[in-house]
Motif scaffolding. Structure first.
Motif, PDB file in Angstrom:
ATOM      1  N   ALA A  59      61.381 -39.555  47.191  1.00 60.42           N
ATOM      2  CA  ALA A  59      62.215 -39.101  46.075  1.00 60.42           C
ATOM      3  C   ALA A  59      63.206 -38.062  46.571  1.00 60.42           C
ATOM      4  CB  ALA A  59      61.348 -38.512  44.962  1.00 60.42           C
ATOM      5  N   GLN A  60      64.081 -37.661  45.660  1.00 56.41           N
ATOM      6  CA  GLN A  60      65.059 -36.629  45.967  1.00 56.41           C
ATOM      7  C   GLN A  60      64.865 -35.475  45.012  1.00 56.41           C
ATOM      8  OE1 GLN A  60      68.807 -38.936  46.388  1.00 56.41           O
ATOM      9  NE2 GLN A  60      69.556 -37.019  47.250  1.00 56.41           N
ATOM     10  N   GLY A  63      62.547 -28.356  47.118  1.00 54.29           N
ATOM     11  CA  GLY A  63      61.505 -27.389  46.774  1.00 54.29           C
ATOM     12  C   GLY A  63      60.091 -27.921  46.751  1.00 54.29           C
ATOM     13  N   VAL A  64      59.887 -29.214  46.755  1.00 52.61           N
ATOM     14  CA  VAL A  64      58.537 -29.784  46.723  1.00 52.61           C
ATOM     15  C   VAL A  64      57.862 -29.486  48.059  1.00 52.61           C
ATOM     16  CG1 VAL A  64      57.176 -31.889  46.430  1.00 52.61           C
ATOM     17  CG2 VAL A  64      59.330 -31.607  45.176  1.00 52.61           C
ATOM     18  N   LYS A  65      56.579 -29.042  47.994  1.00 55.79           N
ATOM     19  CA  LYS A  65      55.867 -28.675  49.214  1.00 55.79           C
ATOM     20  C   LYS A  65      54.413 -29.121  49.123  1.00 55.79           C
ATOM     21  CE  LYS A  65      55.039 -24.019  47.460  1.00 55.79           C
ATOM     22  NZ  LYS A  65      55.169 -24.473  46.096  1.00 55.79           N
ATOM     23  N   SER A  66      53.728 -29.069  50.248  1.00 57.31           N
ATOM     24  CA  SER A  66      52.299 -29.402  50.274  1.00 57.31           C
ATOM     25  C   SER A  66      51.553 -28.506  49.301  1.00 57.31           C
ATOM     26  CB  SER A  66      51.727 -29.209  51.677  1.00 57.31           C
ATOM     27  OG  SER A  66      52.244 -30.176  52.547  1.00 57.31           O
ATOM     28  N   GLY A  67      50.616 -29.112  48.574  1.00 61.62           N
ATOM     29  CA  GLY A  67      49.827 -28.363  47.595  1.00 61.62           C
ATOM     30  C   GLY A  67      50.383 -28.472  46.182  1.00 61.62           C
ATOM     31  N   ASP A  68      51.649 -28.858  46.040  1.00 60.78           N
ATOM     32  CA  ASP A  68      52.238 -29.037  44.716  1.00 60.78           C
ATOM     33  C   ASP A  68      51.657 -30.283  44.058  1.00 60.78           C
ATOM     34  OD1 ASP A  68      53.823 -26.796  45.026  1.00 60.78           O
ATOM     35  OD2 ASP A  68      55.662 -27.907  45.439  1.00 60.78           O
ATOM     36  N   ILE A  86      54.200 -33.604  53.410  1.00 61.71           N
ATOM     37  CA  ILE A  86      55.559 -33.924  52.992  1.00 61.71           C
ATOM     38  C   ILE A  86      56.513 -33.720  54.155  1.00 61.71           C
ATOM     39  CG2 ILE A  86      55.985 -31.607  52.072  1.00 61.71           C
ATOM     40  CD1 ILE A  86      57.658 -33.039  49.836  1.00 61.71           C
ATOM     41  N   ASP A  87      57.456 -34.637  54.277  1.00 60.28           N
ATOM     42  CA  ASP A  87      58.503 -34.541  55.297  1.00 60.28           C
ATOM     43  C   ASP A  87      59.845 -34.740  54.614  1.00 60.28           C
ATOM     44  OD1 ASP A  87      57.009 -34.192  57.734  1.00 60.28           O
ATOM     45  OD2 ASP A  87      56.374 -36.280  57.543  1.00 60.28           O
ATOM     46  N   TYR A  88      60.756 -33.825  54.877  1.00 62.32           N
ATOM     47  CA  TYR A  88      62.107 -33.934  54.329  1.00 62.32           C
ATOM     48  C   TYR A  88      63.006 -34.675  55.300  1.00 62.32           C
ATOM     49  CZ  TYR A  88      61.471 -30.976  50.245  1.00 62.32           C
ATOM     50  OH  TYR A  88      61.077 -30.485  49.033  1.00 62.32           O
ATOM     51  N   TYR A  89      63.892 -35.482  54.780  1.00 57.07           N
ATOM     52  CA  TYR A  89      64.901 -36.162  55.578  1.00 57.07           C
ATOM     53  C   TYR A  89      65.967 -35.141  55.980  1.00 57.07           C
ATOM     54  CZ  TYR A  89      63.112 -40.719  54.056  1.00 57.07           C
ATOM     55  OH  TYR A  89      62.330 -41.818  53.827  1.00 57.07           O
ATOM     56  N   TRP A  96      62.806 -36.635  50.400  1.00 59.03           N
ATOM     57  CA  TRP A  96      61.550 -36.469  51.114  1.00 59.03           C
ATOM     58  C   TRP A  96      60.647 -37.686  50.934  1.00 59.03           C
ATOM     59  CZ3 TRP A  96      57.930 -36.866  47.337  1.00 59.03           C
ATOM     60  CH2 TRP A  96      58.261 -36.419  46.067  1.00 59.03           C
ATOM     61  N   MET A  97      59.641 -37.753  51.801  1.00 59.18           N
ATOM     62  CA  MET A  97      58.562 -38.720  51.693  1.00 59.18           C
ATOM     63  C   MET A  97      57.270 -37.935  51.797  1.00 59.18           C
ATOM     64  SD  MET A  97      57.752 -42.276  53.644  1.00 59.18           S
ATOM     65  CE  MET A  97      57.152 -41.612  55.167  1.00 59.18           C
ATOM     66  N   ALA A  98      56.328 -38.210  50.900  1.00 65.75           N
ATOM     67  CA  ALA A  98      55.091 -37.430  50.860  1.00 65.75           C
ATOM     68  C   ALA A  98      53.876 -38.332  50.711  1.00 65.75           C
ATOM     69  CB  ALA A  98      55.126 -36.431  49.709  1.00 65.75           C
ATOM     70  N   LEU A  99      52.780 -37.877  51.279  1.00 66.29           N
ATOM     71  CA  LEU A  99      51.481 -38.501  51.063  1.00 66.29           C
ATOM     72  C   LEU A  99      50.834 -37.762  49.898  1.00 66.29           C
ATOM     73  CD1 LEU A  99      49.127 -40.385  51.836  1.00 66.29           C
ATOM     74  CD2 LEU A  99      48.377 -38.602  53.442  1.00 66.29           C
ATOM     75  N   LEU A 100      50.479 -38.500  48.847  1.00 71.22           N
ATOM     76  CA  LEU A 100      49.881 -37.913  47.652  1.00 71.22           C
ATOM     77  C   LEU A 100      48.432 -38.356  47.518  1.00 71.22           C
ATOM     78  CD1 LEU A 100      52.731 -38.645  45.063  1.00 71.22           C
ATOM     79  CD2 LEU A 100      52.526 -36.713  46.627  1.00 71.22           C
TER      80      LEU A 100
END
Length: 108
Positions: A59-60, A63-68, A86-89, A96-100
């Motif tokens: 998504a775009q 501010g999104v970070k691990s733990g959110d 999470i990894d930001y492009y 970013w792309m994140a493992l949830l």
């Protein structure tokens, strides 16, 4: 006597540092991002893994970070996930792309 004063001063310094660290950790509280009003496949992509326990989301939004936490709609159900990684492009910088991971009790 000077050794006692030094010991007291070191204790005061250590206590002050500990209080500072605790107050800083409280400031970095997990955020909640509600994606229920967004359209899957247009505004974000979510790929389910491990029978829905985990998933990858792209998504775009800055501010999104691990733990959110991220709230997503799946049909008529709403599910809450926590960002594990999470990894930001590099371009665009807010993509970013994140493992949830699914939050079992849907509580935050």
């Amino acid at each position: 006597m000077p050794a006692t004063k030094l010991n007291i001063n070191l204790n005061n310094i250590l206590n002050s540092l500990l209080n500072l660290l605790v107050s800083q950790s409280k400031k970095t509280k997990a955020q909640v991002y509600d994606y229920t009003q967004f359209t899957s496949g247009e505004d974000y992509v979510f790929e389910v893994k491990e029978d829905g326990i985990k998933g990858y989301m792209t998504a775009q939004r800055s501010g999104v970070k691990s733990g959110d936490y991220i709230i997503l709609s799946h049909g008529s159900h709403t599910r809450c996930y926590q960002v594990e990684e999470i990894d930001y492009y590099s371009e665009p910088a807010d993509m970013w792309m994140a493992l949830l991971r699914l939050v079992e009790d849907n509580g935050i």
